[in-house]
Design an enzyme around this catalytic site. Structure first.
Site, PDB file in Angstrom:
ATOM      1  N   SER A 176       0.802  -1.234   0.000  1.00  0.00           N
ATOM      2  CA  SER A 176       0.000   0.000   0.000  1.00  0.00           C
ATOM      3  C   SER A 176       0.827   1.272   0.000  1.00  0.00           C
ATOM      4  O   SER A 176       0.332   2.334  -0.381  1.00  0.00           O
ATOM      5  CB  SER A 176      -0.940   0.010   1.219  1.00  0.00           C
ATOM      6  OG  SER A 176      -0.193  -0.056   2.426  1.00  0.00           O
ATOM      7  N   ASP A 193      -2.718   8.653   7.644  1.00  0.00           N
ATOM      8  CA  ASP A 193      -3.684   7.760   8.279  1.00  0.00           C
ATOM      9  C   ASP A 193      -2.931   6.879   9.282  1.00  0.00           C
ATOM     10  O   ASP A 193      -1.740   7.104   9.517  1.00  0.00           O
ATOM     11  CB  ASP A 193      -4.484   6.971   7.221  1.00  0.00           C
ATOM     12  CG  ASP A 193      -3.654   5.925   6.473  1.00  0.00           C
ATOM     13  OD1 ASP A 193      -2.506   5.657   6.881  1.00  0.00           O
ATOM     14  OD2 ASP A 193      -4.154   5.366   5.474  1.00  0.00           O
ATOM     15  N   HIS A 210       0.110   5.199   7.029  1.00  0.00           N
ATOM     16  CA  HIS A 210       0.799   5.728   5.846  1.00  0.00           C
ATOM     17  C   HIS A 210       1.236   7.178   6.009  1.00  0.00           C
ATOM     18  O   HIS A 210       0.491   7.991   6.552  1.00  0.00           O
ATOM     19  CB  HIS A 210      -0.121   5.611   4.623  1.00  0.00           C
ATOM     20  CG  HIS A 210      -0.580   4.207   4.376  1.00  0.00           C
ATOM     21  ND1 HIS A 210      -1.797   3.737   4.825  1.00  0.00           N
ATOM     22  CD2 HIS A 210       0.036   3.167   3.767  1.00  0.00           C
ATOM     23  CE1 HIS A 210      -1.917   2.459   4.484  1.00  0.00           C
ATOM     24  NE2 HIS A 210      -0.820   2.086   3.847  1.00  0.00           N
TER      25      HIS A 210
END
Length: 370
Positions: free
Chosen positions: A40, A331, A334
Site C-alpha cells: 500500500s 492515516d 501511511h
C-alpha cells in the site's frame, strides 16, 4: 522501376503512419520507464479493481491530489512512486496495471503492479482476500512484457525493461498483518522472531532473483520504516506511551539483514543492480524530531479515530486535520504527502547512511553516460 519505387514509397508511408499512431516512439523509448512492485505504500490504485477491503478509493483519500479525488493511493495526495516519477522526468505516473486505460503509449511509461495488503509471503494479508500477491505481480509483469513486445518488438521491449528503474516496497505487512496480526499467530508459533526474519529474507531473495531474471537491472529496494512508531501501533501496542518495542525490534533485525542480502546479490551478479533505501532511518529523522521538519506531530495521524487517530480506517466519519502538511502520518499506517517528499529527497540525494551503495541522482548520472 516505377512500380518498385511506388511500392517502396508505400511501405515507407505505412511505417511512418505506424510510428505516428503511437506518437513519438523514439523519444519515449529513450526515456527511462518506471516499474513499481509492492504494497500500500506504493499502490496507485490496483486494488480499486479487486474485491478487497484494502482500498483507498473513497474520500478523504486524495483530498490533496491534483484532482482532489481519491485514486486508490493510500495518501492525502501524491505517493512515493508519483514523486520519484517526477524526479526521473516522467510526464505522468505509470498507471496501475489493472487500469482499463493501461494500453497503447501508456505501456512505454512503465507500470505499477503494487497492491495494498501484500507481503513477501503468500499467507500475509489473507484477511484482505483478493489482492495481487507478489508472485502474481511478477506474473503480471511477464504479461506486460508480452504486450509491450507485441507493440514495439521484442528487442525494443527488452531494452526498455533493462534500462528501466524499478521500485519494490514490501515486507512491513509480513510483520503487522501476519506475525503480529493476532496473539499466537500461526507464523509466531512456527518461528521465533530472529528465525522468522531469516525466513523472510530468504524468500525475498528468491523474489528479487526472479525479478532480475525477468530483466530488472536497476532496482530500488526499500526497508521497513519504524513499524512500532506508526499511529496504529502506538494505539494498539505502544509500550509505556511510546513505540511498540516488539515491532521496533523486528525492524532492527530485518533491515540490516536486508542490506546484507542485497549486497550478496550484487556480489553474485557482479553489478550494483539492487540499491538499498534505508527508509527506517528516513522515517526516524522526522519521527524523532518532527518539528525540525515542519510537523506538529509524528504520533497522531491526520485522519482516523481513537488514541493517536490510530484505530480503524480513514473514512468520511473520521477525525480529519485541516492542514495535512503539519502531520507526518496521513492515516494510521501511511505517511502524508509531505513526509513522502522528505523520503524521496533522501532517495535522490541521501548519503551512504540512507542509500547504499549510491543514491538515485548518482545512478541517473552514471546511467546517462552508458
Amino acid at each position: 522501376m516505377l512500380m518498385a519505387s511506388s511500392s517502396t514509397f508505400t511501405h515507407f508511408l505505412m511505417v511512418l503512419l505506424f510510428l505516428l499512431a503511437f506518437g513519438s516512439i523514439a523519444p519515449l523509448a529513450d526515456a527511462r520507464a518506471f516499474f513499481i512492485f509492492g504494497d500500500s505504500l506504493v499502490d496507485s490504485g490496483n486494488n480499486n479493481y479487486l474485491t478487497t477491503t484494502a482500498r483507498a478509493d473513497a474520500p478523504p483519500y486524495g483530498i490533496d491530489y491534483p484532482t482532489r479525488r481519491p485514486t486508490g493511493r493510500f495518501s492525502n495526495g501524491l505517493n512515493i512512486p508519483d514523486l520519484i516519477g517526477q524526479k526521473i522526468g516522467l510526464s505522468e505516473s505509470p498507471l496501475p496495471c489493472l487500469s482499463p486505460e493501461f494500453n497503447g503509449k501508456k505501456l512505454l511509461i512503465g507500470a505499477n503492479f503494487a497492491s495494498a495488503g501484500v507481503g513477501i509471503l503468500n499467507d500475509t494479508g489473507v484477511q484482505f482476500v483478493n489482492i495481487l500477491r507478489m508472485y502474481r505481480q511478477l506474473e503480471l509483469f511477464q504479461e506486460y512484457k508480452r504486450r509491450l513486445s507485441a507493440q514495439v518488438g521484442s528487442r525494443q521491449a527488452h531494452k526498455l525493461v533493462n534500462q528501466a528503474l524499478i521500485l519494490i516496497t514490501v515486507g512491513g505487512n509480513d510483520f503487522v498483518n501476519n506475525y503480529y496480526l493476532v496473539p499466537y499467530s500461526a507464523r509466531s508459533r512456527q518461528y521465533k522472531l530472529p528465525d522468522y526474519v531469516k525466513f523472510l529474507i530468504s524468500e525475498y531473495r528468491r523474489l528479487l532473483m526472479r525479478l532480475y531474471k525477468l530483466g530488472a537491472r536497476r532496482v530500488l529496494v526499500t526497508g521497513t520504516g519504524p513499524m512500532g512508531c506508526v499511529p496504529a501501533e502506538l494505539a494498539m501496542r505502544g509500550t509505556n506511551g511510546g513505540c511498540s518495542e516488539e515491532l521496533q525490534r523486528a525492524a532492527s533485525l530485518y533491515n540490516p539483514q536486508l542490506v546484507e542480502m542485497l549486497n550478496g546479490l550484487n556480489k553474485k551478479i557482479g553489478k550494483d543492480v539492487f540499491i538499498s533505501a534505508n527508509t527506517q532511518r528516513m522515517h526516524n529523522d522526522f519521527v524523532s524530531d518532527p518539528r525540525a521538519f515542519g510537523f506538529v506531530t509524528s504520533q497522531i495521524a491526520c485522519c482516523g479515530q481513537g488514541p493517536y487517530n490510530g484505530l480503524g480506517l480513514c473514512t468520511q466519519l473520521s477525525n480529519l486535520c485541516p492542514n495535512r502538511a503539519l502531520y507526518a502520518f496521513w492515516d494510521p499506517f501511511h505517511p502524508s504527502e509531505k513526509a513522502n517528499r522528505l523520503i524521496v529527497e533522501q532517495i535522490m540525494t541521501g548519503s551512504n547512511e540512507y542509500m547504499h551503495p549510491m543514491n538515485l541522482s548518482t545512478i541517473m548520472a552514471m546511467d546517462s553516460r552508458i
